[in-house]
Design a protein around this motif. Structure first.
Motif, PDB file in Angstrom:
ATOM      1  N   LEU A  25      28.151 -13.818  -9.985  1.00  0.00           N
ATOM      2  CA  LEU A  25      26.801 -13.677 -10.522  1.00  0.00           C
ATOM      3  C   LEU A  25      25.712 -14.161  -9.566  1.00  0.00           C
ATOM      4  CD1 LEU A  25      27.663 -14.770 -14.156  1.00  0.00           C
ATOM      5  CD2 LEU A  25      26.784 -12.519 -13.495  1.00  0.00           C
ATOM      6  N   ILE A  26      26.069 -15.040  -8.608  1.00  0.00           N
ATOM      7  CA  ILE A  26      25.050 -15.519  -7.646  1.00  0.00           C
ATOM      8  C   ILE A  26      25.325 -14.979  -6.236  1.00  0.00           C
ATOM      9  CG2 ILE A  26      24.580 -17.598  -9.001  1.00  0.00           C
ATOM     10  CD1 ILE A  26      26.140 -19.192  -6.860  1.00  0.00           C
ATOM     11  N   ASN A  27      26.141 -13.915  -6.173  1.00  0.00           N
ATOM     12  CA  ASN A  27      26.449 -13.261  -4.899  1.00  0.00           C
ATOM     13  C   ASN A  27      27.103 -14.212  -3.879  1.00  0.00           C
ATOM     14  OD1 ASN A  27      25.354 -10.731  -5.724  1.00  0.00           O
ATOM     15  ND2 ASN A  27      23.307 -11.561  -5.345  1.00  0.00           N
ATOM     16  N   SER A  28      27.899 -15.126  -4.400  1.00  0.00           N
ATOM     17  CA  SER A  28      28.739 -16.017  -3.577  1.00  0.00           C
ATOM     18  C   SER A  28      27.967 -16.909  -2.612  1.00  0.00           C
ATOM     19  CB  SER A  28      29.788 -15.200  -2.795  1.00  0.00           C
ATOM     20  OG  SER A  28      30.655 -14.540  -3.683  1.00  0.00           O
ATOM     21  N   GLU A  29      26.729 -17.234  -2.942  1.00  0.00           N
ATOM     22  CA  GLU A  29      25.996 -18.195  -2.116  1.00  0.00           C
ATOM     23  C   GLU A  29      24.878 -18.863  -2.904  1.00  0.00           C
ATOM     24  OE1 GLU A  29      23.892 -16.577   1.206  1.00  0.00           O
ATOM     25  OE2 GLU A  29      23.357 -14.740   0.151  1.00  0.00           O
ATOM     26  N   GLY A  30      24.549 -20.096  -2.483  1.00  0.00           N
ATOM     27  CA  GLY A  30      23.473 -20.828  -3.133  1.00  0.00           C
ATOM     28  C   GLY A  30      23.943 -22.156  -3.705  1.00  0.00           C
ATOM     29  N   LYS A  86      37.305 -20.939  -2.082  1.00  0.00           N
ATOM     30  CA  LYS A  86      37.027 -19.515  -1.912  1.00  0.00           C
ATOM     31  C   LYS A  86      35.587 -19.168  -1.524  1.00  0.00           C
ATOM     32  CE  LYS A  86      38.696 -16.320  -4.495  1.00  0.00           C
ATOM     33  NZ  LYS A  86      39.024 -15.443  -5.642  1.00  0.00           N
ATOM     34  N   TYR A  87      34.660 -20.079  -1.742  1.00  0.00           N
ATOM     35  CA  TYR A  87      33.259 -19.697  -1.591  1.00  0.00           C
ATOM     36  C   TYR A  87      32.509 -20.704  -0.714  1.00  0.00           C
ATOM     37  CZ  TYR A  87      34.861 -16.990  -5.590  1.00  0.00           C
ATOM     38  OH  TYR A  87      35.589 -16.166  -6.411  1.00  0.00           O
ATOM     39  N   PRO A  88      32.659 -20.605   0.598  1.00  0.00           N
ATOM     40  CA  PRO A  88      32.057 -21.590   1.513  1.00  0.00           C
ATOM     41  C   PRO A  88      30.535 -21.596   1.506  1.00  0.00           C
ATOM     42  CG  PRO A  88      32.991 -19.731   2.728  1.00  0.00           C
ATOM     43  CD  PRO A  88      33.452 -19.591   1.316  1.00  0.00           C
ATOM     44  N   LYS A  89      29.908 -20.521   1.046  1.00  0.00           N
ATOM     45  CA  LYS A  89      28.439 -20.470   1.046  1.00  0.00           C
ATOM     46  C   LYS A  89      27.832 -21.005  -0.258  1.00  0.00           C
ATOM     47  CE  LYS A  89      28.037 -16.648   4.331  1.00  0.00           C
ATOM     48  NZ  LYS A  89      27.472 -15.292   4.548  1.00  0.00           N
ATOM     49  N   ILE A  90      28.678 -21.441  -1.163  1.00  0.00           N
ATOM     50  CA  ILE A  90      28.183 -22.053  -2.400  1.00  0.00           C
ATOM     51  C   ILE A  90      28.273 -23.564  -2.261  1.00  0.00           C
ATOM     52  CG2 ILE A  90      28.521 -22.334  -4.884  1.00  0.00           C
ATOM     53  CD1 ILE A  90      29.621 -19.527  -5.012  1.00  0.00           C
ATOM     54  N   LYS A  91      27.185 -24.239  -2.559  1.00  0.00           N
ATOM     55  CA  LYS A  91      27.136 -25.698  -2.452  1.00  0.00           C
ATOM     56  C   LYS A  91      26.953 -26.321  -3.836  1.00  0.00           C
ATOM     57  CE  LYS A  91      24.610 -29.532  -0.304  1.00  0.00           C
ATOM     58  NZ  LYS A  91      23.440 -29.913   0.518  1.00  0.00           N
ATOM     59  N   ILE A  92      27.875 -27.216  -4.202  1.00  0.00           N
ATOM     60  CA  ILE A  92      27.740 -27.962  -5.459  1.00  0.00           C
ATOM     61  C   ILE A  92      26.865 -29.183  -5.173  1.00  0.00           C
ATOM     62  CG2 ILE A  92      28.953 -29.275  -7.245  1.00  0.00           C
ATOM     63  CD1 ILE A  92      31.369 -27.423  -6.741  1.00  0.00           C
ATOM     64  N   VAL A  93      25.658 -29.200  -5.740  1.00  0.00           N
ATOM     65  CA  VAL A  93      24.703 -30.254  -5.389  1.00  0.00           C
ATOM     66  C   VAL A  93      24.804 -31.478  -6.283  1.00  0.00           C
ATOM     67  CG1 VAL A  93      23.053 -28.662  -4.335  1.00  0.00           C
ATOM     68  CG2 VAL A  93      22.886 -29.154  -6.801  1.00  0.00           C
TER      69      VAL A  93
END
Length: 334
Positions: free
Chosen positions: A166-171, A199-206
């Protein structure tokens, strides 16, 4: 005459005291208030199983109760269903477990708020040959003969995949979890976080915050995260109260349509939010099945039948596209 009246009065007082001593209060109470079967000779042979949940404040637990009562009726056993007022009251739940053990049940069904705190009491149950069945949330011990629950790690991993899609694998994304002590809290957090990391290196859990399953506290935590991280694109609420709290925060911060919200469990507020588009989707368990199997497995153990070490009660992703389907609708509760 005076002497006779004195003697009769003394006899009457003695009988009253004797009746009081022999008639414990719990025997006259309904089943829902933890009965004492031995006090009623008509129920001496009836199997008694206390079912101790993690709480009552969410519709999820009412659905679990419904399943437990269904099994109790089917297998002709007597149950009580209880839990603390909130899912942060570990001490209250431990007191309930201690009280249940004091009633000499044939088995106990238990959903632990803390995966370690209950172990000493469960060891007492084992020493007394009282089978323990875990449900919804297990403990860090091999004492329970089985646990009837969702595979929370796999379910949360599916939620992570949906978030990525849903967030295009980044953010940037964040989590609001009900606790970090119960098996469900730990597994849902780790299942989600580990899938994102793998699986999703461009997603950051803040951020990851713990709201105790309380809507108001979860709302405040989610608002604080949004303020600290204005670019956050998505939230995972790891149980009913957490998800509703996140929804409230997104609405109050005027972020509807800008932040993706994924929940866990169902209930009317999440169902309505998904239908209206405010929530993207959620994981639903089978709460009625969890309650049913907790009692059924306890009966099987009492009878000496073989019980699987774990009972996977299943999970599903639901959103606008399938919320009214024949597969999903029976698993949702209002």
């Amino acid at each position: 005459m005076l002497l006779a009246a004195t003697v009769l009065g003394a006899c009457g007082g003695g009988n009253t005291a004797q009746q009081t001593a022999k008639t414990p209060a719990p025997a006259d109470k309904p089943a829902a208030t933890a009965p004492a079967p031995a006090a009623d000779p008509k129920k001496t042979d009836k199997i008694y199983i206390p079912v101790i949940s993690k709480g009552f404040q969410h519709q999820f637990w009412q659905a679990v109760k419904q399943g437990a009562e269904k099994a109790a009726k089917e297998f002709q056993v007597e149950i009580t269903f209880e839990g603390p007022e909130t899912e942060s009251q570990v001490d209250k739940q431990i007191e309930m477990l201690q009280a249940a053990l004091g009633k000499n049940p044939k088995a106990i069904a238990f959903a632990a708020l803390d995966s370690k705190a209950s172990i000493p009491l469960l060891q007492k149950a084992k020493a007394a040959n009282i089978p323990v069945v875990g449900f919804d949330s297990g403990v860090d011990s091999d004492i329970p003969i089985t646990t009837a629950a969702t595979d929370n790690v796999a379910a949360a991993a599916l939620a992570a995949d949906k978030m990525a899609e849903l967030i295009n694998s980044e953010g940037e994304i964040a989590l609001v979890v009900h606790d970090q002590t119960s098996r469900t809290g730990i597994d849902r957090r780790d299942g989600f976080v580990n899938r994102i990391k793998e699986k999703y290196p461009k997603i950051k859990i803040v951020d990851i915050q713990y709201g105790g399953g309380d809507q108001l506290k979860s709302t405040d935590l989610a608002k604080a995260i949004i303020q600290a991280h204005p670019n956050v694109k998505g939230f995972f609420g790891a149980n009913e109260g957490s998800a509703i709290g996140v929804l409230n925060a997104v609405g109050e911060m005027k972020k509807d349509g800008k932040i993706i919200v994924i929940g866990y469990d169902s209930g009317k507020q999440q169902i309505d939010a998904i239908k209206s588009g405010k929530m993207a989707g959620a994981i639903t368990q089978d709460p009625i099945g969890i309650g049913y199997w907790s009692v059924k497995a306890a009966v099987q153990a009492i009878k000496g039948e073989t019980v699987k070490k774990s009972i996977d009660t299943g999970f599903h992703w639901y959103d606008k596209t399938n919320i009214d389907s024949a597969e999903i609708k029976p698993l949702l509760y209002n």
